[in-house]
Design an enzyme around this catalytic site. Structure first.
Site, PDB file in Angstrom:
ATOM      1  N   ASP A 121      -5.670   1.605   5.332  1.00 23.97           N
ATOM      2  CA  ASP A 121      -7.078   1.970   5.461  1.00 23.97           C
ATOM      3  C   ASP A 121      -7.604   1.430   6.792  1.00 23.97           C
ATOM      4  OD1 ASP A 121      -9.804   2.373   5.239  1.00 23.97           O
ATOM      5  OD2 ASP A 121      -9.890   1.804   3.128  1.00 23.97           O
ATOM      6  N   GLY A 128       0.838  -1.186   0.000  1.00 28.04           N
ATOM      7  CA  GLY A 128       0.000   0.000   0.000  1.00 28.04           C
ATOM      8  C   GLY A 128       0.872   1.235   0.000  1.00 28.04           C
ATOM      9  N   ILE A 146      -2.738  -0.969  -5.008  1.00 27.31           N
ATOM     10  CA  ILE A 146      -3.887  -1.538  -5.708  1.00 27.31           C
ATOM     11  C   ILE A 146      -4.537  -0.542  -6.668  1.00 27.31           C
ATOM     12  CG2 ILE A 146      -5.616  -0.920  -3.963  1.00 27.31           C
ATOM     13  CD1 ILE A 146      -6.839  -3.724  -4.375  1.00 27.31           C
ATOM     14  N   THR A 153       6.407   9.511   4.435  1.00 30.14           N
ATOM     15  CA  THR A 153       5.189   9.107   3.724  1.00 30.14           C
ATOM     16  C   THR A 153       4.265  10.306   3.563  1.00 30.14           C
ATOM     17  OG1 THR A 153       4.003   8.494   5.731  1.00 30.14           O
ATOM     18  CG2 THR A 153       5.335   6.783   4.693  1.00 30.14           C
ATOM     19  N   GLU A 154       3.493  10.320   2.482  1.00 33.00           N
ATOM     20  CA  GLU A 154       2.572  11.439   2.253  1.00 33.00           C
ATOM     21  C   GLU A 154       1.555  11.568   3.376  1.00 33.00           C
ATOM     22  OE1 GLU A 154       4.571  10.877  -1.539  1.00 33.00           O
ATOM     23  OE2 GLU A 154       3.661   9.472  -0.125  1.00 33.00           O
ATOM     24  N   GLU A 155       1.040  10.425   3.849  1.00 35.26           N
ATOM     25  CA  GLU A 155       0.073  10.463   4.939  1.00 35.26           C
ATOM     26  C   GLU A 155       0.723  10.966   6.217  1.00 35.26           C
ATOM     27  OE1 GLU A 155      -3.204   9.954   5.219  1.00 35.26           O
ATOM     28  OE2 GLU A 155      -3.340   9.775   3.048  1.00 35.26           O
ATOM     29  N   ASN A 199      -2.823  -6.652  -5.453  1.00 32.40           N
ATOM     30  CA  ASN A 199      -3.697  -6.797  -4.294  1.00 32.40           C
ATOM     31  C   ASN A 199      -3.028  -7.814  -3.371  1.00 32.40           C
ATOM     32  OD1 ASN A 199      -5.653  -7.315  -2.396  1.00 32.40           O
ATOM     33  ND2 ASN A 199      -7.321  -7.585  -3.860  1.00 32.40           N
ATOM     34  N   THR A 200      -2.270  -7.317  -2.404  1.00 36.93           N
ATOM     35  CA  THR A 200      -1.486  -8.223  -1.558  1.00 36.93           C
ATOM     36  C   THR A 200      -2.355  -9.067  -0.641  1.00 36.93           C
ATOM     37  OG1 THR A 200      -1.189  -6.431   0.035  1.00 36.93           O
ATOM     38  CG2 THR A 200       0.549  -6.747  -1.601  1.00 36.93           C
ATOM     39  N   CYS A 214       2.175   1.175   6.082  1.00 35.26           N
ATOM     40  CA  CYS A 214       2.133   2.570   6.503  1.00 35.26           C
ATOM     41  C   CYS A 214       0.756   3.190   6.259  1.00 35.26           C
ATOM     42  CB  CYS A 214       3.186   3.382   5.759  1.00 35.26           C
ATOM     43  SG  CYS A 214       4.868   2.801   6.023  1.00 35.26           S
TER      44      CYS A 214
END
Length: 280
Positions: free
Chosen positions: A178, A97, A121, A253-255, A155-156, A175
């Site tokens: 969801d 992800g 994904i 990370t962006e998040e 899709n892991t 990281c």
């Protein structure tokens, strides 16, 4: 003369990406042309392409600088179509992800002897990361930087064992996954006892799973499910604080950057893959 209507947002995105790729540009791609919904249903049929087994995975197309100079071994007669070029080393780090690839890009120079792969994904987000890596490779053609990272659409939750052999990975990053807040959606969380068994299969003893989230409930969920699994043990806080990968994961990370801007809290937990007990 009839005036042509202005191009749609979709047409603008397609035109931009076509022009960006055709030029072999060293200019970094712009996120606004790769926007997509924040989440994807992992149980849906996403028309994914994946190898039937890890031996059939074509890693060479993702890491051309690491193609082994030795010819691939001959396959049995009648199966030449399954032959793939081999790499001089295996992929050992997976960012599951990976989002827009911030962690991948940051870790590339810090783990120069490792091959890292981001697995995402969402189609357009995957294309963004792939174009970002191409641009960074073009910018650093003389130094060879960023040849050790790649991104693929996968899709892991369904197909992780199709990509990695037993004990292949030394690091897995999860990281800001969801959170799937509703109880009926918890089955879609990327951490569970079942999925942890797949991570354990793909990891070598001593390898580490890195987790980070800004949702405390999800953090507690991940800690509980990893601590309940016999193949993992949580890393101590002191060792966690000294880990360069943890420091990078916290800020790159962006998040993570978004949480920082919003002055939110980040919850980190790392888990070491234990040695399997001997057979009786």
């Amino acid at each position: 003369m009839t005036e042509q209507p202005p191009p749609s947002k979709r047409q603008k995105r397609e035109d931009y990406r076509k022009a960006h790729n055709s030029q072999g540009s060293a200019e970094l791609p712009k996120k606004k042309f790769y926007r997509q919904r924040a989440h994807a249903n992992p149980f849906s049929d996403h028309q994914l392409t994946y190898p039937a087994s890890p031996d059939l995975m074509d890693w060479a197309s993702y890491y051309p600088a690491y193609i082994s100079p030795q010819a691939a071994p001959e396959e049995p007669h009648g199966h030449d179509e399954t032959r793939t070029k081999s790499l001089s080393k295996h992929v050992t780090v997976a960012d599951i992800g990976c989002g827009f690839g911030g962690l991948l890009v940051a870790l590339a120079p810090k783990l120069p002897d490792e091959l890292l792969v981001g697995m995402e994904i969402r189609t357009q987000v995957t294309e963004f990361v792939q174009d970002r890596i191409k641009a960074l490779r073009n910018q650093n053609a003389d130094s060879g930087l960023y040849q050790n990272i790649a991104c693929l659409r996968a899709n892991t939750m369904k197909f992780l064992p199709n990509f990695f052999k037993r004990g292949q990975l030394s690091k897995i990053f999860l990281c800001f996954p969801d959170p799937h807040f509703k109880a009926r959606k918890h089955k879609a969380r990327i951490v569970s006892l079942t999925l942890n068994s797949e991570y354990a299969f793909a990891m070598k003893p001593g390898g580490i799973v890195y987790t980070i989230t800004d949702v405390e409930d999800l953090h507690k969920w991940m800690v509980k499910h990893f601590e309940d699994h016999p193949s993992f043990r949580r890393v101590g806080e002191e060792q966690e604080a000294e880990d360069e990968c943890v420091k990078t994961m916290m800020v790159e990370t962006e998040e993570g950057k978004k949480v920082e801007r919003n002055k939110g809290e980040k919850f980190v937990a790392c888990f070491r893959r234990l040695e399997d007990p001997p057979w009786p």
